[in-house]
Scaffold this motif. Structure first.
Motif, PDB file in Angstrom:
ATOM      1  N   MET A   1       0.836  -1.178   0.000  1.00 17.43           N
ATOM      2  CA  MET A   1       0.000   0.000   0.000  1.00 17.43           C
ATOM      3  C   MET A   1       0.882   1.243   0.000  1.00 17.43           C
ATOM      4  N   LYS A   2       0.452   2.244  -0.710  1.00 16.80           N
ATOM      5  CA  LYS A   2       1.191   3.496  -0.830  1.00 16.80           C
ATOM      6  C   LYS A   2       0.532   4.569   0.048  1.00 16.80           C
ATOM      7  N   VAL A   3       1.313   5.589   0.388  1.00 16.75           N
ATOM      8  CA  VAL A   3       0.837   6.674   1.233  1.00 16.75           C
ATOM      9  C   VAL A   3      -0.417   7.320   0.648  1.00 16.75           C
ATOM     10  N   ASN A   4      -0.384   7.632  -0.635  1.00 19.09           N
ATOM     11  CA  ASN A   4      -1.539   8.283  -1.267  1.00 19.09           C
ATOM     12  C   ASN A   4      -2.791   7.418  -1.206  1.00 19.09           C
ATOM     13  N   ASP A   5      -2.624   6.101  -1.344  1.00 23.38           N
ATOM     14  CA  ASP A   5      -3.770   5.196  -1.253  1.00 23.38           C
ATOM     15  C   ASP A   5      -4.395   5.262   0.138  1.00 23.38           C
ATOM     16  N   LEU A   6      -3.543   5.239   1.166  1.00 20.22           N
ATOM     17  CA  LEU A   6      -4.066   5.309   2.524  1.00 20.22           C
ATOM     18  C   LEU A   6      -4.696   6.675   2.792  1.00 20.22           C
ATOM     19  N   CYS A   7      -4.101   7.728   2.290  1.00 13.99           N
ATOM     20  CA  CYS A   7      -4.689   9.069   2.453  1.00 13.99           C
ATOM     21  C   CYS A   7      -6.087   9.125   1.850  1.00 13.99           C
ATOM     22  N   GLU A   8      -6.255   8.552   0.677  1.00 13.49           N
ATOM     23  CA  GLU A   8      -7.579   8.536   0.036  1.00 13.49           C
ATOM     24  C   GLU A   8      -8.590   7.767   0.881  1.00 13.49           C
ATOM     25  N   ILE A   9      -8.174   6.632   1.409  1.00 13.19           N
ATOM     26  CA  ILE A   9      -9.062   5.826   2.255  1.00 13.19           C
ATOM     27  C   ILE A   9      -9.458   6.619   3.497  1.00 13.19           C
ATOM     28  N   LEU A  10      -8.478   7.295   4.108  1.00 13.98           N
ATOM     29  CA  LEU A  10      -8.758   8.045   5.331  1.00 13.98           C
ATOM     30  C   LEU A  10      -9.563   9.312   5.071  1.00 13.98           C
ATOM     31  N   MET A  11      -9.431   9.899   3.900  1.00  9.74           N
ATOM     32  CA  MET A  11     -10.271  11.056   3.582  1.00  9.74           C
ATOM     33  C   MET A  11     -11.734  10.642   3.457  1.00  9.74           C
ATOM     34  N   GLU A  12     -11.961   9.437   2.957  1.00 11.52           N
ATOM     35  CA  GLU A  12     -13.315   8.919   2.816  1.00 11.52           C
ATOM     36  C   GLU A  12     -13.862   8.397   4.151  1.00 11.52           C
ATOM     37  N   ASP A  13     -12.987   7.804   4.954  1.00 14.89           N
ATOM     38  CA  ASP A  13     -13.379   7.178   6.222  1.00 14.89           C
ATOM     39  C   ASP A  13     -12.307   7.510   7.265  1.00 14.89           C
ATOM     40  N   PRO A  14     -12.423   8.677   7.954  1.00 18.83           N
ATOM     41  CA  PRO A  14     -11.324   9.166   8.784  1.00 18.83           C
ATOM     42  C   PRO A  14     -11.216   8.588  10.198  1.00 18.83           C
ATOM     43  N   ILE A  15     -11.975   7.566  10.501  1.00 19.96           N
ATOM     44  CA  ILE A  15     -11.892   6.993  11.846  1.00 19.96           C
ATOM     45  C   ILE A  15     -11.141   5.667  11.792  1.00 19.96           C
ATOM     46  N   ILE A  16     -10.075   5.603  12.573  1.00 18.21           N
ATOM     47  CA  ILE A  16      -9.224   4.414  12.664  1.00 18.21           C
ATOM     48  C   ILE A  16      -9.555   3.708  13.975  1.00 18.21           C
ATOM     49  N   ALA A  17      -9.786   2.414  13.901  1.00 12.49           N
ATOM     50  CA  ALA A  17     -10.079   1.635  15.100  1.00 12.49           C
ATOM     51  C   ALA A  17      -8.778   1.169  15.737  1.00 12.49           C
ATOM     52  N   GLY A  18      -8.601   1.505  16.993  1.00 17.58           N
ATOM     53  CA  GLY A  18      -7.474   0.976  17.759  1.00 17.58           C
ATOM     54  C   GLY A  18      -7.985  -0.172  18.606  1.00 17.58           C
ATOM     55  N   ILE A  19      -7.255  -1.280  18.590  1.00 18.64           N
ATOM     56  CA  ILE A  19      -7.691  -2.422  19.404  1.00 18.64           C
ATOM     57  C   ILE A  19      -6.610  -2.766  20.414  1.00 18.64           C
ATOM     58  N   LYS A  20      -7.056  -3.023  21.645  1.00 22.59           N
ATOM     59  CA  LYS A  20      -6.104  -3.288  22.724  1.00 22.59           C
ATOM     60  C   LYS A  20      -6.300  -4.635  23.403  1.00 22.59           C
ATOM     61  N   ASP A  21      -7.230  -5.451  22.859  1.00 21.56           N
ATOM     62  CA  ASP A  21      -7.446  -6.786  23.407  1.00 21.56           C
ATOM     63  C   ASP A  21      -8.285  -7.607  22.428  1.00 21.56           C
ATOM     64  N   ASP A  22      -8.515  -8.883  22.785  1.00 19.55           N
ATOM     65  CA  ASP A  22      -9.274  -9.775  21.900  1.00 19.55           C
ATOM     66  C   ASP A  22     -10.725  -9.329  21.737  1.00 19.55           C
ATOM     67  N   LYS A  23     -11.291  -8.698  22.748  1.00 22.37           N
ATOM     68  CA  LYS A  23     -12.651  -8.171  22.631  1.00 22.37           C
ATOM     69  C   LYS A  23     -12.703  -7.096  21.541  1.00 22.37           C
ATOM     70  N   GLY A  24     -11.710  -6.214  21.535  1.00 20.29           N
ATOM     71  CA  GLY A  24     -11.632  -5.190  20.493  1.00 20.29           C
ATOM     72  C   GLY A  24     -11.439  -5.806  19.122  1.00 20.29           C
ATOM     73  N   LEU A  25     -10.653  -6.872  19.055  1.00 23.54           N
ATOM     74  CA  LEU A  25     -10.433  -7.578  17.786  1.00 23.54           C
ATOM     75  C   LEU A  25     -11.761  -8.089  17.242  1.00 23.54           C
ATOM     76  N   GLN A  26     -12.550  -8.731  18.091  1.00 22.87           N
ATOM     77  CA  GLN A  26     -13.853  -9.236  17.663  1.00 22.87           C
ATOM     78  C   GLN A  26     -14.760  -8.099  17.207  1.00 22.87           C
ATOM     79  N   SER A  27     -14.752  -7.001  17.950  1.00 19.60           N
ATOM     80  CA  SER A  27     -15.609  -5.857  17.604  1.00 19.60           C
ATOM     81  C   SER A  27     -15.213  -5.236  16.274  1.00 19.60           C
ATOM     82  N   VAL A  28     -13.918  -5.079  16.051  1.00 24.83           N
ATOM     83  CA  VAL A  28     -13.473  -4.411  14.824  1.00 24.83           C
ATOM     84  C   VAL A  28     -13.710  -5.287  13.601  1.00 24.83           C
ATOM     85  N   ILE A  29     -13.630  -6.583  13.771  1.00 22.53           N
ATOM     86  CA  ILE A  29     -13.884  -7.494  12.648  1.00 22.53           C
ATOM     87  C   ILE A  29     -15.317  -7.319  12.131  1.00 22.53           C
ATOM     88  N   SER A  30     -16.252  -7.106  13.054  1.00 23.72           N
ATOM     89  CA  SER A  30     -17.644  -6.950  12.628  1.00 23.72           C
ATOM     90  C   SER A  30     -18.018  -5.495  12.347  1.00 23.72           C
TER      91      SER A  30
END
Length: 189
Positions: A1-30
């Motif tokens: 993946m290139k920087v510009n590709d990620l920038c485009e994705i983040l401009m369209e969807d600017p919220i990044i999910a941070g996960i700190k445990d397996d519960k977060g992993l399950q939540s982010v998958i869905s």
């Protein structure tokens, strides 16, 4: 993946999910979140965590400073590149960022702005690491985000203590490209 590709994705969807445990992993998958910051794991399970996320079409960044069982040396980046499908790393250490870049990975330099000294040192750290993105923590201080935007041309991600819709809007309005949060309520905004 290139920087510009990620920038485009983040401009369209600017919220990044941070996960700190397996519960977060399950939540982010869905969830509908496309980009995930993995903020936990160890030498035994990190490749499995990445694999589960990639199987669910997520863009994966690992905070190499938080993975248990690895020394805090650059070899961790090379190991993760070889044995997982990660897209990039996060680190507060310039040496880790430089290694990620040399390995062809995207690199996000995390900077904890706890005082004016940290703020004034940010450009020096960026000059050493040459990251693709900078994550500013805490990300709930729009005035500081706007100061950084004036000082540095690298895309900014606001992370840490971004808890409400108002925080998200303020960070994005101040010039952040995206925000990161471990709070699933923020993921669903």
């Amino acid at each position: 993946m290139k920087v510009n590709d990620l920038c485009e994705i983040l401009m369209e969807d600017p919220i990044i999910a941070g996960i700190k445990d397996d519960k977060g992993l399950q939540s982010v998958i869905s969830s509908n979140r496309k980009v995930v910051f993995v903020l936990y794991g160890d030498i035994l399970n990190i490749t499995e965590i990445v694999q589960r996320l990639k199987l669910n079409n997520k863009i994966v960044f690992i905070n190499v400073d938080l993975i248990d069982g690895f020394s805090q040396k650059e070899i961790i980046v090379q190991y993760l590149k070889k044995y997982s499908q990660l897209d990039g790393i996060l680190s507060a250490k310039a040496s880790m960022i430089k290694t990620a870049k040399s390995e062809g990975l995207l690199a996000i330099h995390r900077s904890f702005l706890i005082d004016s000294f940290a703020f004034h040192n940010l450009d020096k750290q960026v000059d050493i690491s040459h990251p693709d993105f900078i994550e500013i923590l805490p990300g709930c201080i729009p005035t500081v985000i706007s100061w950084i935007i004036e000082k540095i041309t690298i895309p900014i991600i606001a992370g840490g203590l971004v808890c409400t819709k108002e925080d998200v809007i303020a960070a994005l309005s101040a010039g952040a490209l995206a925000i990161s949060s471990t709070n699933p309520e923020v993921w669903n905004m």
